[in-house]
Scaffold this active site. Structure first.
Site, PDB file in Angstrom:
ATOM      1  N   ASP A 108       1.368  -1.455   0.040  1.00 17.10           N
ATOM      2  CA  ASP A 108      -0.321   0.214   0.364  1.00 17.10           C
ATOM      3  C   ASP A 108       1.066   1.222   0.098  1.00 17.10           C
ATOM      4  O   ASP A 108       1.793   0.972   0.198  1.00 17.10           O
ATOM      5  CB  ASP A 108      -1.068  -0.061   1.229  1.00 17.10           C
ATOM      6  CG  ASP A 108      -2.106  -0.870   1.356  1.00 17.10           C
ATOM      7  OD1 ASP A 108      -2.239  -0.963   0.037  1.00 17.10           O
ATOM      8  OD2 ASP A 108      -2.601  -0.942   1.818  1.00 17.10           O
ATOM      9  N   LYS A 139      -4.058   3.483  -2.394  1.00 18.30           N
ATOM     10  CA  LYS A 139      -4.580   4.617  -3.264  1.00 18.30           C
ATOM     11  C   LYS A 139      -4.402   5.733  -3.070  1.00 18.30           C
ATOM     12  O   LYS A 139      -5.202   6.841  -2.737  1.00 18.30           O
ATOM     13  CB  LYS A 139      -6.060   4.390  -2.975  1.00 18.30           C
ATOM     14  CG  LYS A 139      -6.323   2.805  -3.071  1.00 18.30           C
ATOM     15  CD  LYS A 139      -7.438   2.661  -1.979  1.00 18.30           C
ATOM     16  CE  LYS A 139      -8.430   1.025  -1.568  1.00 18.30           C
ATOM     17  NZ  LYS A 139      -8.979   0.157  -1.108  1.00 18.30           N
ATOM     18  N   MET A 154      -7.553   9.007   9.517  1.00 14.71           N
ATOM     19  CA  MET A 154      -8.387   9.837   8.418  1.00 14.71           C
ATOM     20  C   MET A 154      -9.689  10.330   8.927  1.00 14.71           C
ATOM     21  O   MET A 154     -10.287  11.087   8.437  1.00 14.71           O
ATOM     22  CB  MET A 154      -9.209   7.958   7.602  1.00 14.71           C
ATOM     23  CG  MET A 154      -8.519   7.257   6.851  1.00 14.71           C
ATOM     24  SD  MET A 154      -9.374   5.580   6.610  1.00 14.71           S
ATOM     25  CE  MET A 154      -9.614   5.400   7.948  1.00 14.71           C
TER      26      MET A 154
END
Ligand code: SAH
Length: 283
Positions: A50, A71, A186
């Site tokens: 990742d 991402k 987040m």
């Protein structure tokens, strides 16, 4: 890159062809990797990693093909379903697959979904936990996750849901009442909304908060602020993700325990931030 590191003596598990090991890589600092993850890096022929996995860690798998599944970072983003199916495909082709995820694979990282897809396709798995950003990041900021004078509970929450909004399913009232320390993943984009929800639920506007960006990396930054000022201070400081937010009086302990600051020669600002005198003897 390219140096392999040898493991201490012991009976380390073998990564067999056709298996997928789902491993946490820790929050950033390569030294926070587990030995099981290092053992996997030495054996894998495919490493699917990742965005938040450090380059130095990938360098410990010089024999493996490195496949980016992140991402972030301006590269094309793979959908979660594509990543899960890619893992199945590689395992079924007889590869020794290491799926390396930031922090802990089962903490806000969708590792559970990947593991489930693998199991549903009959692919054998091993899961290696990692140090999650909410724990490692706090420690590197000099903030104890629990402290006897501050909290008997700690809550880890995500600051956004699948649609990218502040999760409506979270009971902010209950979290605000039940947990003296709250760690939000987040959450930077929604800091204003989260702070408002917590203040509406009774948390004080001047409650100490910390924002820790790129925790445990050489780029780590720590902003000390309050619930009411957090969002504006984040904007003023120009902070960039990844970041965790920590709400609660545990943040004050950083005034005494900013050990990274001490390494850099900065004396502790306040050896007794909670005003309790000498730490209590163990009881
Ligand atoms: N599985 C990961 C979390 C993945 S979700 C773990 O256990 O840590 C991604 C979020 O984790 C980021 O948005 C941020 O909130 C947090 N995060 C991951 N690495 C971080 C780091 N080095 N510093 C600060 N936050 C981090």
């Amino acid at each position: 890159m390219g140096d392999s590191i040898s493991l201490p003596g012991g009976d380390w598990p073998v990564l067999e062809p056709g298996w997928v090991w789902l491993c946490g890589a820790g929050p950033g600092d390569p030294g926070l990797l587990t030995l099981h993850a290092l053992n996997a890096l030495g054996q894998a022929d495919k490493v699917i990693y990742d965005a938040l996995v450090d380059e130095a860690i990938l360098g410990w798998a010089p024999q493996a093909e490195l496949i980016y599944a992140g991402k972030r970072g301006g590269k094309a983003s793979a959908s979660q379903r594509d990543i899960s199916l890619k893992l199945v495909e590689l395992a079924q082709a007889g590869h020794k697959v290491l799926r390396l995820k930031g922090g802990d694979p089962f903490v806000f990282g969708r590792g559970g979904e990947e593991a489930q897809t693998l199991v549903q396709h009959g692919v054998p798995i091993r899961v290696v936990p990692g140090i999650t950003a909410g724990i490692g990041g706090l420690a590197y900021a000099g903030i104890p996750a629990t402290h006897r004078d501050v909290n008997q509970a700690i809550t880890f929450v995500t600051g956004h849901d699948q649609s990218g909004r502040t999760p409506a399913t979270l009971d902010w009232q209950a979290i605000a009442r039940g947990s003296q320390v709250i760690v939000i993943y987040m959450g930077m984009r929604h800091a204003a909304g989260i702070a408002e929800a917590l203040m509406n639920a009774g948390r004080a506007a001047d409650e100490p908060c910390a924002v820790i960006t790129s925790a445990t990396t050489p780029r780590q930054q720590v902003l000390e602020t309050t619930l009411a000022a957090m969002a504006a201070d984040i904007a003023a400081a120009g902070l960039e993700p990844p970041a965790i937010l920590c709400v609660g009086r545990a943040v004050l302990m950083r005034q005494a325990l900013d050990w990274l600051g001490m390494v850099a020669g900065v004396a502790p600002r306040n050896p007794d931030p909670l005003g309790r005198g000498r730490p209590a003897e163990a009881s």
